[in-house]
Design a protein around this motif. Sequence first.
Motif, PDB file in Angstrom:
ATOM      1  N   SER A  63      28.270 -40.341  47.730  1.00  0.00           N
ATOM      2  CA  SER A  63      27.026 -40.167  46.975  1.00  0.00           C
ATOM      3  C   SER A  63      25.774 -40.280  47.831  1.00  0.00           C
ATOM      4  CB  SER A  63      26.970 -41.177  45.826  1.00  0.00           C
ATOM      5  OG  SER A  63      27.953 -40.865  44.867  1.00  0.00           O
ATOM      6  N   ILE A  64      25.776 -41.198  48.807  1.00  0.00           N
ATOM      7  CA  ILE A  64      24.562 -41.371  49.610  1.00  0.00           C
ATOM      8  C   ILE A  64      24.298 -40.124  50.450  1.00  0.00           C
ATOM      9  CG2 ILE A  64      25.558 -42.434  51.694  1.00  0.00           C
ATOM     10  CD1 ILE A  64      22.350 -43.574  49.846  1.00  0.00           C
ATOM     11  N   ALA A  65      25.355 -39.463  50.901  1.00  0.00           N
ATOM     12  CA  ALA A  65      25.193 -38.200  51.630  1.00  0.00           C
ATOM     13  C   ALA A  65      24.813 -37.079  50.673  1.00  0.00           C
ATOM     14  CB  ALA A  65      26.483 -37.851  52.369  1.00  0.00           C
ATOM     15  N   LYS A  66      25.493 -37.026  49.541  1.00  0.00           N
ATOM     16  CA  LYS A  66      25.291 -35.944  48.574  1.00  0.00           C
ATOM     17  C   LYS A  66      23.883 -35.930  47.997  1.00  0.00           C
ATOM     18  CE  LYS A  66      27.343 -34.018  44.358  1.00  0.00           C
ATOM     19  NZ  LYS A  66      28.430 -34.170  43.366  1.00  0.00           N
ATOM     20  N   TYR A  67      23.339 -37.135  47.711  1.00  0.00           N
ATOM     21  CA  TYR A  67      22.050 -37.216  47.021  1.00  0.00           C
ATOM     22  C   TYR A  67      20.862 -37.500  47.927  1.00  0.00           C
ATOM     23  CZ  TYR A  67      24.815 -37.183  42.764  1.00  0.00           C
ATOM     24  OH  TYR A  67      25.678 -36.828  41.760  1.00  0.00           O
ATOM     25  N   ARG A  68      21.116 -37.995  49.129  1.00  0.00           N
ATOM     26  CA  ARG A  68      20.002 -38.341  50.015  1.00  0.00           C
ATOM     27  C   ARG A  68      20.051 -37.568  51.326  1.00  0.00           C
ATOM     28  NH1 ARG A  68      18.891 -43.824  47.900  1.00  0.00           N
ATOM     29  NH2 ARG A  68      18.497 -43.290  45.726  1.00  0.00           N
ATOM     30  N   HIS A  69      21.057 -37.836  52.138  1.00  0.00           N
ATOM     31  CA  HIS A  69      21.060 -37.284  53.497  1.00  0.00           C
ATOM     32  C   HIS A  69      21.111 -35.755  53.500  1.00  0.00           C
ATOM     33  CE1 HIS A  69      21.762 -41.078  55.924  1.00  0.00           C
ATOM     34  NE2 HIS A  69      21.902 -41.487  54.671  1.00  0.00           N
TER      35      HIS A  69
ATOM     36  N   PRO B 153      23.555 -51.824  37.482  1.00  0.00           N
ATOM     37  CA  PRO B 153      24.873 -52.077  36.881  1.00  0.00           C
ATOM     38  C   PRO B 153      26.042 -52.093  37.850  1.00  0.00           C
ATOM     39  CG  PRO B 153      23.634 -50.485  35.562  1.00  0.00           C
ATOM     40  CD  PRO B 153      22.882 -50.663  36.843  1.00  0.00           C
ATOM     41  N   GLY B 154      25.858 -51.564  39.064  1.00  0.00           N
ATOM     42  CA  GLY B 154      26.940 -51.598  40.036  1.00  0.00           C
ATOM     43  C   GLY B 154      27.312 -50.233  40.557  1.00  0.00           C
ATOM     44  N   PRO B 155      28.075 -50.187  41.668  1.00  0.00           N
ATOM     45  CA  PRO B 155      28.382 -48.929  42.332  1.00  0.00           C
ATOM     46  C   PRO B 155      29.310 -48.005  41.558  1.00  0.00           C
ATOM     47  CG  PRO B 155      29.262 -50.802  43.571  1.00  0.00           C
ATOM     48  CD  PRO B 155      28.562 -51.358  42.384  1.00  0.00           C
ATOM     49  N   GLU B 156      29.998 -48.521  40.542  1.00  0.00           N
ATOM     50  CA  GLU B 156      30.925 -47.647  39.813  1.00  0.00           C
ATOM     51  C   GLU B 156      30.200 -46.501  39.110  1.00  0.00           C
ATOM     52  OE1 GLU B 156      30.970 -51.515  37.308  1.00  0.00           O
ATOM     53  OE2 GLU B 156      30.172 -50.832  39.242  1.00  0.00           O
ATOM     54  N   GLY B 157      28.912 -46.695  38.840  1.00  0.00           N
ATOM     55  CA  GLY B 157      28.129 -45.631  38.233  1.00  0.00           C
ATOM     56  C   GLY B 157      27.463 -44.719  39.242  1.00  0.00           C
ATOM     57  N   TRP B 158      27.565 -45.045  40.518  1.00  0.00           N
ATOM     58  CA  TRP B 158      26.880 -44.306  41.589  1.00  0.00           C
ATOM     59  C   TRP B 158      27.862 -43.714  42.582  1.00  0.00           C
ATOM     60  CZ3 TRP B 158      23.070 -42.013  44.111  1.00  0.00           C
ATOM     61  CH2 TRP B 158      22.968 -42.093  45.512  1.00  0.00           C
ATOM     62  N   SER B 159      28.874 -44.492  42.956  1.00  0.00           N
ATOM     63  CA  SER B 159      29.825 -44.031  43.963  1.00  0.00           C
ATOM     64  C   SER B 159      30.626 -42.841  43.459  1.00  0.00           C
ATOM     65  CB  SER B 159      30.785 -45.160  44.337  1.00  0.00           C
ATOM     66  OG  SER B 159      31.815 -44.684  45.172  1.00  0.00           O
ATOM     67  N   VAL B 160      30.931 -41.934  44.356  1.00  0.00           N
ATOM     68  CA  VAL B 160      31.715 -40.753  44.025  1.00  0.00           C
ATOM     69  C   VAL B 160      33.116 -41.128  43.540  1.00  0.00           C
ATOM     70  CG1 VAL B 160      32.617 -40.383  46.364  1.00  0.00           C
ATOM     71  CG2 VAL B 160      32.258 -38.427  44.853  1.00  0.00           C
ATOM     72  N   ASP B 161      33.591 -42.323  43.915  1.00  0.00           N
ATOM     73  CA  ASP B 161      34.933 -42.772  43.518  1.00  0.00           C
ATOM     74  C   ASP B 161      34.932 -43.699  42.314  1.00  0.00           C
ATOM     75  OD1 ASP B 161      36.440 -41.413  45.512  1.00  0.00           O
ATOM     76  OD2 ASP B 161      35.719 -42.849  46.987  1.00  0.00           O
TER      77      ASP B 161
ATOM     78  N   GLY C 294      37.039 -47.121  41.401  1.00  0.00           N
ATOM     79  CA  GLY C 294      37.992 -47.235  42.507  1.00  0.00           C
ATOM     80  C   GLY C 294      37.336 -47.165  43.870  1.00  0.00           C
ATOM     81  N   SER C 295      36.032 -47.309  43.901  1.00  0.00           N
ATOM     82  CA  SER C 295      35.271 -47.140  45.140  1.00  0.00           C
ATOM     83  C   SER C 295      35.586 -48.204  46.184  1.00  0.00           C
ATOM     84  CB  SER C 295      33.780 -47.182  44.823  1.00  0.00           C
ATOM     85  OG  SER C 295      33.012 -47.230  46.002  1.00  0.00           O
ATOM     86  N   TRP C 296      35.393 -47.824  47.446  1.00  0.00           N
ATOM     87  CA  TRP C 296      35.524 -48.770  48.562  1.00  0.00           C
ATOM     88  C   TRP C 296      34.549 -49.928  48.443  1.00  0.00           C
ATOM     89  CZ3 TRP C 296      31.189 -49.744  51.344  1.00  0.00           C
ATOM     90  CH2 TRP C 296      30.185 -48.778  51.348  1.00  0.00           C
ATOM     91  N   PHE C 297      33.478 -49.779  47.700  1.00  0.00           N
ATOM     92  CA  PHE C 297      32.499 -50.861  47.529  1.00  0.00           C
ATOM     93  C   PHE C 297      33.165 -52.147  47.030  1.00  0.00           C
ATOM     94  CE2 PHE C 297      29.338 -47.431  47.464  1.00  0.00           C
ATOM     95  CZ  PHE C 297      28.268 -48.014  48.122  1.00  0.00           C
ATOM     96  N   PHE C 298      34.270 -52.006  46.281  1.00  0.00           N
ATOM     97  CA  PHE C 298      34.939 -53.176  45.710  1.00  0.00           C
ATOM     98  C   PHE C 298      36.113 -53.656  46.557  1.00  0.00           C
ATOM     99  CE2 PHE C 298      33.133 -50.827  42.042  1.00  0.00           C
ATOM    100  CZ  PHE C 298      32.247 -51.806  41.600  1.00  0.00           C
ATOM    101  N   ASN C 299      36.372 -52.982  47.666  1.00  0.00           N
ATOM    102  CA  ASN C 299      37.469 -53.338  48.561  1.00  0.00           C
ATOM    103  C   ASN C 299      36.908 -54.184  49.703  1.00  0.00           C
ATOM    104  OD1 ASN C 299      39.314 -53.298  50.758  1.00  0.00           O
ATOM    105  ND2 ASN C 299      40.266 -51.429  49.984  1.00  0.00           N
ATOM    106  N   LYS C 300      37.252 -55.465  49.735  1.00  0.00           N
ATOM    107  CA  LYS C 300      36.639 -56.374  50.707  1.00  0.00           C
ATOM    108  C   LYS C 300      36.912 -55.961  52.153  1.00  0.00           C
ATOM    109  CE  LYS C 300      35.406 -61.121  51.467  1.00  0.00           C
ATOM    110  NZ  LYS C 300      35.323 -62.451  50.861  1.00  0.00           N
ATOM    111  N   GLU C 301      38.088 -55.437  52.435  1.00  0.00           N
ATOM    112  CA  GLU C 301      38.395 -55.027  53.809  1.00  0.00           C
ATOM    113  C   GLU C 301      37.481 -53.903  54.275  1.00  0.00           C
ATOM    114  OE1 GLU C 301      42.470 -54.111  54.457  1.00  0.00           O
ATOM    115  OE2 GLU C 301      43.181 -56.126  53.958  1.00  0.00           O
ATOM    116  N   LYS C 302      37.125 -53.009  53.376  1.00  0.00           N
ATOM    117  CA  LYS C 302      36.278 -51.874  53.737  1.00  0.00           C
ATOM    118  C   LYS C 302      34.792 -52.158  53.563  1.00  0.00           C
ATOM    119  CE  LYS C 302      39.772 -48.360  52.753  1.00  0.00           C
ATOM    120  NZ  LYS C 302      40.112 -47.151  51.967  1.00  0.00           N
ATOM    121  N   ALA C 303      34.462 -52.944  52.546  1.00  0.00           N
ATOM    122  CA  ALA C 303      33.048 -53.205  52.244  1.00  0.00           C
ATOM    123  C   ALA C 303      32.533 -54.432  52.977  1.00  0.00           C
ATOM    124  CB  ALA C 303      32.852 -53.382  50.746  1.00  0.00           C
TER     125      ALA C 303
END
Length: 348
Positions: free
Chosen positions: A13-19, A156-164, A167-176
């Motif tokens: 989303s950050i690439a799609k809507y901004r970059h 409200p959180g990344p689930e409404g913003w993230s493309v995933d 299930g977004s990586w934002f909620f995965n501690k190893e990745k986020a």
Amino acid sequence: MSKLKVAVIGCGSIAKYRHLPEYHLNNQVELVAVCDIVAERAEEMAAQYGAKAFTDYKEVIKLEGIDAISVCLPNYLHAPVSIAALNAGKHVLCEKPMATSKEEAEAMIQAAKANDKKLMIAHNQRFVSSHQKAKEILDLGKLGKIYSFKTTFGHPGPEGWSVDGAGSWFFNKEKAFIGAMGDLGVHKADLMRYLLGEFTEVGAFIETNAKQNTEVDDNAVCILRTAHGVIGTLTASWAYVSGGGDNSTIIYGEKGTLRLEADPEYSLIEEYRDGSVVYHKLDKIQTNEEGGQSTSHVINHFVESIALNKEPLITGEEGMKSLEIILAALESQETKRIVSLKKEVLSK
């Protein structure tokens, strides 16, 4: 001047809507390549912007003729991909938080210096009109001595913003590595440093109490102190589920108060002890809401810094100082102590 040839790694989303749209609108830029591990995503963006699609970032970094790369990946990949791109002779614009540790941030900075390339961190709050006007007012001393502040970034959180979605990586501690504090809090840490100078002490309460099935924080309240004794609070939350969230900052001084993005009509309000009030209608702050995507000015500033060979407003060093505040907050939560920021971080 020939156009700057740019690649964007990560098509969320950050690439799609901004970059991507902001590079596209900059007439000094040619979008050459886009990359995402999900091939369909990369192909969709490539078709939209006339670029070539890739699924392996290493192939993109090796491309001849690429001048600059935007790193729009999960947090744990920011440092390794940025360093690889810098070592390949590309300028880098990296999303925030710039890294998952001070050591990673230092390695990014060193790679930029060793290769004589620009490294900019995408902290867009410094470019918001109300924030820049507030900086001007503060630098002029109109508020007198600054006493305190409170700054908040919640939605409200990344689930409404993230493309995933959920299930977004934002909620995965190893990745986020970190949750709301890395997603939102680091923006406000950077903003308050920009407005008030460096912080010397950090305390924090950090919780995971609003989201299910995740170990990353979703609510945090930090207490910050500057070397000059200005104290205030920084709040980051993924639990503000109604009212469009909160992206406000209030600064309290000897002669008056500044209210930034705290009123639905006026982006900045100056209130003084003598009863005078100045209302500013300025460009709206960026939001993730429909219609809230105007230029963030981040891309244009990055391109300009390369074209004019000047340091960007948010260098790797600046990004690291803002990251250090968030790392100190995590340490405070873990140790139940106030954490002092190291002196080398505080030097400007």
